[in-house]
Design a protein around this motif. Structure first.
Motif, PDB file in Angstrom:
ATOM      1  N   PRO A 196       1.212  -1.190  -0.275  1.00 33.57           N
ATOM      2  CA  PRO A 196      -0.057   0.208   0.417  1.00 33.57           C
ATOM      3  C   PRO A 196       0.637   0.874  -0.188  1.00 33.57           C
ATOM      4  O   PRO A 196       0.684   2.412  -0.326  1.00 33.57           O
ATOM      5  N   GLY A 197       1.805   1.391   0.379  1.00 39.65           N
ATOM      6  CA  GLY A 197       2.930   2.203   0.519  1.00 39.65           C
ATOM      7  C   GLY A 197       3.231   2.447  -0.748  1.00 39.65           C
ATOM      8  O   GLY A 197       3.940   3.915  -1.330  1.00 39.65           O
ATOM      9  N   ILE A 198       3.537   2.296  -2.104  1.00 45.58           N
ATOM     10  CA  ILE A 198       3.928   2.110  -3.346  1.00 45.58           C
ATOM     11  C   ILE A 198       2.379   2.706  -3.894  1.00 45.58           C
ATOM     12  O   ILE A 198       3.216   3.515  -4.417  1.00 45.58           O
TER      13      ILE A 198
ATOM     14  N   PHE B  60       0.650  -7.904   8.232  1.00 47.48           N
ATOM     15  CA  PHE B  60       0.933  -7.766   6.837  1.00 47.48           C
ATOM     16  C   PHE B  60      -0.819  -8.223   5.883  1.00 47.48           C
ATOM     17  O   PHE B  60      -0.496  -7.987   4.909  1.00 47.48           O
ATOM     18  N   THR B  61      -1.241  -9.144   6.340  1.00 48.51           N
ATOM     19  CA  THR B  61      -1.866  -9.645   5.968  1.00 48.51           C
ATOM     20  C   THR B  61      -3.472  -8.980   5.542  1.00 48.51           C
ATOM     21  O   THR B  61      -4.280  -8.333   4.426  1.00 48.51           O
TER      22      THR B  61
ATOM     23  N   ALA C 178      -3.644  -6.590   1.890  1.00 48.79           N
ATOM     24  CA  ALA C 178      -5.235  -6.306   1.163  1.00 48.79           C
ATOM     25  C   ALA C 178      -5.170  -5.487   0.693  1.00 48.79           C
ATOM     26  O   ALA C 178      -5.686  -4.533   0.079  1.00 48.79           O
ATOM     27  N   LEU C 179      -5.098  -4.039   1.332  1.00 47.24           N
ATOM     28  CA  LEU C 179      -5.341  -2.355   1.302  1.00 47.24           C
ATOM     29  C   LEU C 179      -4.423  -2.484   0.504  1.00 47.24           C
ATOM     30  O   LEU C 179      -4.848  -1.827  -0.727  1.00 47.24           O
ATOM     31  N   GLY C 180      -3.519  -3.080   0.106  1.00 47.14           N
ATOM     32  CA  GLY C 180      -2.471  -2.496  -1.537  1.00 47.14           C
ATOM     33  C   GLY C 180      -3.203  -3.338  -2.290  1.00 47.14           C
ATOM     34  O   GLY C 180      -3.403  -2.372  -3.518  1.00 47.14           O
ATOM     35  N   VAL C 181      -3.941  -4.567  -2.163  1.00 42.28           N
ATOM     36  CA  VAL C 181      -4.251  -4.939  -3.506  1.00 42.28           C
ATOM     37  C   VAL C 181      -6.030  -4.619  -3.847  1.00 42.28           C
ATOM     38  O   VAL C 181      -6.282  -4.412  -4.947  1.00 42.28           O
TER      39      VAL C 181
END
Length: 301
Positions: free
Chosen positions: A42-44, A93-94, A98-101
């Protein structure tokens, strides 16, 4: 020259990851690297959405901030919510991954962001991603400078804080009684792991960097019971696996990072079987010798 740049960059990253991995394995926190490598996604994405560019500096900065944030979350859940370390890692981490996805899926039609490049990386691009000065001077591969700086920072961190890291790793209760802040040094170590993971994922990928954190240190752990020797062996394994992995990738025409991790896996398998102190086959051999000795020395009835 391209081969030299690739091998040197891989070696520097492998040494950086391996040295930190020695502390993680002894603290039974080896999978923190896996948590961070997933959590940085998500940071990326957020960095891309805010800046509108895929420049590596912005992405690394965004990933680094989220990576450090994830380490604080893990420690918070472990100490405040009294979750086991593995449970705190799993929850953190999950959720972040998941937020990044979700962010990628929502904005997939508006931005050109390839998450596979982030997750898997490609160290073969190191020789062509050059650092070029304002006057057109070529200073060499950008990733090589990042890898060298990462190693320098990690070595300095370990050198300066070796006593505190050693105490909080082997005897945290004693460290606390003499005034060493166990939580502080744990945060500092996790911060170093986060920064190293983020710095390395652009070349080897956020997933394969986990093997560099765990593999060389795990091999060294099976070969010695002395911590300083463990760190030396870790450096040696990092160098050998980087060189052999590159030539394996050239031979099979495959992923260089994947080949390096494959070599690490092969070395670990050999060590697991034949390690003098912990090898499965060596233990069985010693047991047979001991049984024969006892049988020979047994008094006649």
């Amino acid at each position: 020259m391209d081969a030299f740049y690739i091998i040197l960059t891989a070696t520097l990253f492998a040494i950086s990851c391996g040295l930190l991995g020695c502390f993680l394995i002894l603290r039974k926190m080896a999978m923190v690297g896996d948590a961070i490598s997933h959590a940085v996604l998500p940071g990326i994405v957020i960095a891309f959405l805010l800046t509108g560019t895929r420049d590596s500096f912005e992405m690394i900065l965004g990933a680094a901030l989220i990576g450090i944030f994830s380490t604080f979350l893990i420690e918070f859940f472990h100490h405040k919510a009294r979750l086991q370390t593995d449970a705190a890692i799993g929850v953190t981490f999950t959720w972040l991954f998941a937020l990044g996805v979700i962010l990628i899926s929502v904005f997939a039609g508006q931005v050109d962001l390839d998450q596979e490049c982030v997750l898997y990386g490609e160290i073969a691009y190191v020789p062509i991603d050059l650092w070029i000065g304002d006057n057109g001077t070529i200073f060499g591969p950008r990733a090589l400078y990042v890898a060298a700086m990462t190693l320098i920072v990690n070595v300095a961190f370990i050198r300066i804080g070796f006593k505190q890291l050693h105490l909080t790793t082997f005897d945290p209760a004693f460290a606390a009684t003499i005034g060493v802040s166990v939580s502080l040094w744990n945060y500092l170590l996790m911060g170093a792991v986060s920064m190293t993971t983020v710095a390395a994922f652009d070349s080897v990928g956020a997933i394969l960097v986990v093997a560099l954190l765990v593999g060389p240190a795990a091999i060294a752990y099976l070969l010695t019971d002395r911590f300083q020797t463990m760190m030396i062996i870790t450096v040696f394994v990092a160098i050998v696996s980087s060189a052999l992995g590159y030539y394996l990738a050239v031979w099979v025409d495959g992923s260089i990072a994947g080949a390096i991790v494959t070599i690490i896996g092969i070395l670990f398998g050999i060590t697991f079987l034949f390690s003098p102190g912990h090898g499965v086959l060596m233990k069985k051999r010693l047991q047979r010798k001991e049984a024969q000795r006892l049988k020979t020395e047994a008094p006649l009835s």
